[in-house]
Design an enzyme around this catalytic site. Structure first.
Site, PDB file in Angstrom:
ATOM      1  N   ASN A   1       0.868  -1.176   0.000  1.00 62.94           N
ATOM      2  CA  ASN A   1       0.000   0.000   0.000  1.00 62.94           C
ATOM      3  C   ASN A   1       0.907   1.229   0.000  1.00 62.94           C
ATOM      4  OD1 ASN A   1      -1.837   2.020   0.396  1.00 62.94           O
ATOM      5  ND2 ASN A   1      -2.510   1.344   2.430  1.00 62.94           N
ATOM      6  N   TRP A   2       1.012   1.858  -1.161  1.00 60.30           N
ATOM      7  CA  TRP A   2       1.913   3.013  -1.275  1.00 60.30           C
ATOM      8  C   TRP A   2       1.286   4.294  -0.740  1.00 60.30           C
ATOM      9  CZ3 TRP A   2       4.334   2.237  -6.871  1.00 60.30           C
ATOM     10  CH2 TRP A   2       5.268   1.196  -6.813  1.00 60.30           C
ATOM     11  N   LYS A   3       0.033   4.229  -0.358  1.00 60.87           N
ATOM     12  CA  LYS A   3      -0.695   5.397   0.159  1.00 60.87           C
ATOM     13  C   LYS A   3      -0.487   6.585  -0.777  1.00 60.87           C
ATOM     14  CE  LYS A   3      -0.422   3.338   4.702  1.00 60.87           C
ATOM     15  NZ  LYS A   3      -0.345   3.486   6.136  1.00 60.87           N
TER      16      LYS A   3
ATOM     17  N   SER B   1       3.368  -1.892  10.486  1.00 57.01           N
ATOM     18  CA  SER B   1       4.820  -1.940  10.738  1.00 57.01           C
ATOM     19  C   SER B   1       5.446  -3.285  10.337  1.00 57.01           C
ATOM     20  CB  SER B   1       5.117  -1.601  12.206  1.00 57.01           C
ATOM     21  OG  SER B   1       4.726  -0.278  12.488  1.00 57.01           O
TER      22      SER B   1
ATOM     23  N   GLU C   1      -5.414  -4.793  10.784  1.00 59.54           N
ATOM     24  CA  GLU C   1      -4.444  -3.703  10.907  1.00 59.54           C
ATOM     25  C   GLU C   1      -4.753  -2.906  12.173  1.00 59.54           C
ATOM     26  OE1 GLU C   1      -2.330  -2.309   7.068  1.00 59.54           O
ATOM     27  OE2 GLU C   1      -4.156  -1.163   7.318  1.00 59.54           O
TER      28      GLU C   1
ATOM     29  N   GLY D   1       2.561   2.465  10.902  1.00 60.85           N
ATOM     30  CA  GLY D   1       3.564   3.520  10.758  1.00 60.85           C
ATOM     31  C   GLY D   1       4.314   3.860  12.027  1.00 60.85           C
TER      32      GLY D   1
ATOM     33  N   HIS E   1      -9.769   1.305   4.865  1.00 57.66           N
ATOM     34  CA  HIS E   1      -8.501   1.506   5.587  1.00 57.66           C
ATOM     35  C   HIS E   1      -8.743   2.496   6.722  1.00 57.66           C
ATOM     36  CE1 HIS E   1      -4.373   2.589   6.473  1.00 57.66           C
ATOM     37  NE2 HIS E   1      -4.003   1.491   5.817  1.00 57.66           N
TER      38      HIS E   1
END
Ligand code: 13P
Length: 262
Positions: free
Chosen positions: A9-11, A224, A177, A183, A103
């Site tokens: 997921n490159w956001k 993470s 998640e 993060g 998300h």
């Protein structure tokens, strides 16, 4: 046995140019790796931003399906007066096969509700043959297990409420998640993840049936994840894959993460 699923997921982190270059670099390394490990490679999906979907799809084409493309979101209706939204049909045209749904960043910053998430799951699974990656997980303040069970159960039950009756024979991915692990460099422990995964499996089995859950549902972990810890979740059989943010942004790092699974 199902293959593991690793999703990048490159956001909203990479420009069109960077997305194209990184996808191409990653695709080249994976193609080389596949010459030795084809059977063992997991399913791999890259989810860039909307503006880079087409370019990334072109960049990974040379992998002949080893790397697929997903979108970070999508609207539920196929067409109409929905300013700023993307259609499942249009995304399919671009080669998109997976869609991240619900998300925590969308729930938090865009006000995405249970009702919107349910509409998306219904649309993608039943009408558009797109594979949803439904994200669920508790916030830091819900971490105490009673509250956590309640939060996760509600997220799943509301999301699958419309497919419960008809149960289309289509894959459904659930990504656990925990919001506090995203993060932060502080992932959930493998033991805790196993506990939540069995809760998720129990909920799915009781509402969709054990056989359906075993055949069509896959539970993955996100928060993470890195090349250093992915084996704790995936190789140990706790999760059937991972949803990776930061560690998927550099082609080499993401390649090492995949390589470490083999
Ligand atoms: P990180 O891997 O950067 O924690 O992000 C996880 C995530 O939100 C993936 O969807």
């Amino acid at each position: 046995m199902k293959k593991n699923l690793i999703v990048a997921n490159w956001k909203m982190n990479l420009s069109l140019k960077d997305s194209k270059n990184r996808a191409r670099e990653f695709a080249t390394s994976i193609t080389q790796l596949s010459e030795r490990f084809k059977k063992n490679l997991p399913h791999i999906v890259i989810c860039p931003s909307f503006s880079a979907l087409s370019a990334v799809h072109t960049s990974v084409r040379a992998t002949r399906g080893l790397v697929k493309v997903g979108s970070q979101d999508c609207f539920w209706d196929p067409q109409g007066a929905f300013t700023g939204e993307e259609s499942p049909v249009f995304l399919r045209e671009l080669g998109v096969e997976y869609i991240i749904v619900g998300h925590s960043e969308r729930r938090m910053y865009l006000g995405e509700t249970h009702d919107m998430i349910e509409k998306k799951i219904h649309s993608f699974v039943k009408e558009h043959t797109l594979i949803p990656i439904l994200c669920v997980g508790e916030k830091k303040e819900d971490r105490a297990s009673a509250k956590r069970t309640q939060v996760i159960s509600r997220q799943i039950l509301s999301a699958i409420s419309s497919i419960r009756k008809h149960k289309p024979a289509r894959p459904l991915v659930i990504a656990y998640e925990p919001v506090w692990a995203i993060g932060t460099g502080n992932p959930c422990t493998a033991r805790d993840c196993a506990r939540v995964n069995s809760l998720i499996k129990k909920i799915l089995s009781s509402y969709l049936g054990t056989a359906y859950t075993a055949e069509w549902c896959r539970i993955i972990y996100g928060g993470s994840v890195s090349a250093k810890n992915i084996r704790d979740f995936v190789v140990e059989g706790i999760s059937e894959g991972a949803l990776v943010g930061g560690a998927s942004l550099q082609a080499r790092e993401f390649f090492h993460l995949i390589r470490s699974l083999l």
